[in-house]
Design a protein around this motif. Structure first.
Motif, PDB file in Angstrom:
ATOM      1  N   PHE A  49       0.851  -1.189   0.000  1.00  0.00           N
ATOM      2  CA  PHE A  49       0.000   0.000   0.000  1.00  0.00           C
ATOM      3  C   PHE A  49       0.886   1.238   0.000  1.00  0.00           C
ATOM      4  N   ILE A  50       0.701   2.113  -0.976  1.00  0.00           N
ATOM      5  CA  ILE A  50       1.519   3.311  -1.092  1.00  0.00           C
ATOM      6  C   ILE A  50       0.900   4.403  -0.221  1.00  0.00           C
ATOM      7  N   GLU A  51       1.503   4.661   0.905  1.00  0.00           N
ATOM      8  CA  GLU A  51       0.943   5.650   1.824  1.00  0.00           C
ATOM      9  C   GLU A  51       1.168   7.069   1.320  1.00  0.00           C
ATOM     10  N   GLU A  52       2.352   7.337   0.755  1.00  0.00           N
ATOM     11  CA  GLU A  52       2.663   8.659   0.230  1.00  0.00           C
ATOM     12  C   GLU A  52       2.677   8.610  -1.303  1.00  0.00           C
ATOM     13  N   PRO A  53       2.165   9.634  -1.962  1.00  0.00           N
ATOM     14  CA  PRO A  53       2.110   9.643  -3.436  1.00  0.00           C
ATOM     15  C   PRO A  53       3.493   9.528  -4.071  1.00  0.00           C
ATOM     16  N   GLU A  54       3.504   8.985  -5.286  1.00  0.00           N
ATOM     17  CA  GLU A  54       4.726   8.881  -6.082  1.00  0.00           C
ATOM     18  C   GLU A  54       4.451   9.395  -7.493  1.00  0.00           C
ATOM     19  N   ILE A  55       5.468   9.979  -8.098  1.00  0.00           N
ATOM     20  CA  ILE A  55       5.390  10.413  -9.493  1.00  0.00           C
ATOM     21  C   ILE A  55       6.540   9.765 -10.252  1.00  0.00           C
ATOM     22  N   HIS A  56       6.217   9.125 -11.364  1.00  0.00           N
ATOM     23  CA  HIS A  56       7.229   8.504 -12.223  1.00  0.00           C
ATOM     24  C   HIS A  56       7.183   9.240 -13.566  1.00  0.00           C
ATOM     25  N   VAL A  57       8.266   9.907 -13.935  1.00  0.00           N
ATOM     26  CA  VAL A  57       8.320  10.701 -15.164  1.00  0.00           C
ATOM     27  C   VAL A  57       9.209   9.979 -16.178  1.00  0.00           C
ATOM     28  N   PHE A  58       8.652   9.717 -17.380  1.00  0.00           N
ATOM     29  CA  PHE A  58       9.395   9.032 -18.433  1.00  0.00           C
ATOM     30  C   PHE A  58       9.992  10.071 -19.375  1.00  0.00           C
ATOM     31  N   VAL A  59      11.330  10.056 -19.491  1.00  0.00           N
ATOM     32  CA  VAL A  59      12.025  10.989 -20.376  1.00  0.00           C
ATOM     33  C   VAL A  59      12.887  10.199 -21.346  1.00  0.00           C
ATOM     34  N   ILE A  60      12.954  10.674 -22.587  1.00  0.00           N
ATOM     35  CA  ILE A  60      13.712   9.965 -23.617  1.00  0.00           C
ATOM     36  C   ILE A  60      14.167  10.945 -24.692  1.00  0.00           C
ATOM     37  N   ASN A  61      15.403  10.783 -25.164  1.00  0.00           N
ATOM     38  CA  ASN A  61      15.885  11.538 -26.318  1.00  0.00           C
ATOM     39  C   ASN A  61      16.721  10.606 -27.184  1.00  0.00           C
ATOM     40  N   ASP A  62      17.442  11.145 -28.128  1.00  0.00           N
ATOM     41  CA  ASP A  62      18.170  10.289 -29.064  1.00  0.00           C
ATOM     42  C   ASP A  62      19.395   9.634 -28.429  1.00  0.00           C
ATOM     43  N   LYS A  63      19.701   9.961 -27.183  1.00  0.00           N
ATOM     44  CA  LYS A  63      20.875   9.393 -26.529  1.00  0.00           C
ATOM     45  C   LYS A  63      20.533   8.379 -25.434  1.00  0.00           C
ATOM     46  N   LYS A  64      19.474   8.624 -24.698  1.00  0.00           N
ATOM     47  CA  LYS A  64      19.161   7.737 -23.576  1.00  0.00           C
ATOM     48  C   LYS A  64      17.696   7.879 -23.182  1.00  0.00           C
ATOM     49  N   GLU A  65      17.245   6.976 -22.328  1.00  0.00           N
ATOM     50  CA  GLU A  65      15.904   7.047 -21.768  1.00  0.00           C
ATOM     51  C   GLU A  65      15.988   6.739 -20.282  1.00  0.00           C
TER      52      GLU A  65
END
Length: 431
Positions: A49-65
């Motif tokens: 159970f996740i008691e505190e909120p989480e944010i997962h941000v997906f970032v990607i460019n021509d070099k890495k993700e």
């Protein structure tokens, strides 16, 4: 020079470092207060159970993700609002629905690209997208030699490529979830697999991953407008010989892209818009919906509407208007100033229509003026305004929402330049 160090909240900028900018953000996932499965255990998943909120941000460019994870519990107490500010910034810039949690845009987790869209009524099991059309479009994004296998009505679509040294698969799995307001939404997982006999190469892995990524981006960018294509309709059964109502039923009538788009535009124009207004504002659209409703009722209850008359009443339940226009907005002064900066920076180079349309605001406004003499004229404004008393003494004015992308590139540029000229080019108003 990129302005992203200023526009990206500090909390996220620290996580991204110098490798990524705002244009590299493809989407984010917001999670709070629910059980999450850990798929690493073969016998039974562990649920936390996740008691505190989480944010997962997906970032990607021509070099890495990268998938950047930010947990509220890890933030120092003196910066309590930083997490909420980041969530609001992501919602304003990348959110595409009225969900309070879930995936917005594209996120990649455990090798699977994830996309969500298509809120609908929980008690209606029909999908709010055209399976055949979607499968056809996905197939075009795959490398040559991939063929669709299975049933398009199933919840797991697969494409297979037969090779001399083994087979490769691209899978698109569809799941239904529920938001906090009890609306159903569709969650897509897209990934690729190869069987044990295939001699996997890095080039093949990159090609298949790029294909899955293209599919996810296409779904996120292009299909939200197709996902909400229906309107709640109420049909009343009327015996016209006695003028008595025998019964009534509510159901969803599907709308195509253009019909949905026109209805959204009318709904956006006024918060006091009622279904009956549709008959007068867009008579053709009203009759199309009415005709579809009559056919659907006849098919569902197997009778002839000519012999047993039906009175169709267009109507939407609480939340339906917000569902249809939830991801759309008017231009703001901030949006306008950014586009003026873009135009000024071209130095005579050709305008990019894609860049001009890449703003949060979807609508501008058209004013139609009429006089008793029969004279009529119209003009467009980037922001909705209140005509002065002097103007209204001279003529009557009606205001309508207009899709920004319905205007020509020349008209859009002209509107931004006129706005700059009137406001001295810095967004300030005349004294």
């Amino acid at each position: 020079m990129s302005e992203s160090p200023i526009t990206i909240p500090t909390l996220l900028r620290e996580k991204l470092g110098k490798d990524f900018d705002a244009e590299d953000i493809w989407g984010y996932k917001y999670t709070s207060g629910y059980w999450e499965e850990d798929e690493t255990f073969w016998d039974w998943p562990i649920r936390d159970f996740i008691e505190e909120p989480e944010i997962h941000v997906f970032v990607i460019n021509d070099k890495k993700e990268q998938l950047v994870t930010i947990r509220k519990k890890d933030i120092l107490s003196e910066t309590d609002t930083a997490f909420e500010n980041l969530h609001q910034w992501l919602t304003d810039n990348y959110g595409n629905d009225v969900k309070t949690g879930g995936v917005f845009g594209v996120v990649k987790e455990h090798g699977k690209y994830k996309v969500e869209f298509g809120q609908g009524r929980v008690f209606d099991t029909s999908r709010f997208f055209h399976s055949g059309m979607m499968i056809e479009k996905i197939t075009k994004l795959l490398p040559e030699g991939f063929d669709f296998i299975g049933d398009e009505k199933e919840g797991k679509w697969q494409w297979e490529h037969h090779g001399d040294d083994g087979n490769a698969f691209v899978i698109c799995e569809i799941m239904v979830g529920f938001s906090k307001n009890h609306r159903a939404y569709y969650h897509f997982d897209i990934w690729h697999e190869t069987d044990n006999s295939l001699n996997n190469s890095s080039n093949l892995e990159k090609e298949l991953d790029a294909a899955c990524r293209s599919i996810a981006r296409m779904l996120s960018d292009e299909y939200p407008d197709y996902m909400h294509g229906y309107i709640l309709v109420m049909a009343r059964y009327v015996d016209f010989s006695t003028m008595e109502e025998i019964g009534r039923v509510e159901f969803d009538v599907p709308l195509n892209y253009d019909e949905t788009r026109n209805l959204r535009r009318l709904l956006f124009s006024s918060v006091s818009f009622y279904p009956d207004n549709l008959r007068w504002l867009d008579r053709e659209l009203f009759h199309k919906i009415e005709k579809k409703a009559e056919i659907k009722v006849a098919e569902a209850f197997q009778f002839d509407p000519i012999q047993f008359p039906i009175h169709i009443v267009l109507h939407w339940a609480e939340g339906e208007r917000q569902r249809l226009i939830g991801r759309y907005s008017s231009l703001t002064e901030e949006d306008i100033q950014k586009k003026i900066t873009y135009i000024d920076g071209l130095d005579g180079k050709e305008f990019s229509r894609y860049e001009l349309l890449k703003v949060r605001g979807s609508f501008v406004w058209k004013e139609v003026w009429t006089r008793e003499t029969g004279h009529m004229w119209e003009k467009y404004t980037l922001l909705k305004r209140t005509p002065s008393d002097e103007e209204l003494d001279y003529a009557d004015c009606s205001q309508y929402a207009v899709w920004l992308d319905d205007l020509s590139t020349e008209t859009i540029v002209k509107l931004f330049k006129e706005y700059k000229s009137k406001h001295h080019g810095d967004g300030s108003r005349d004294p």
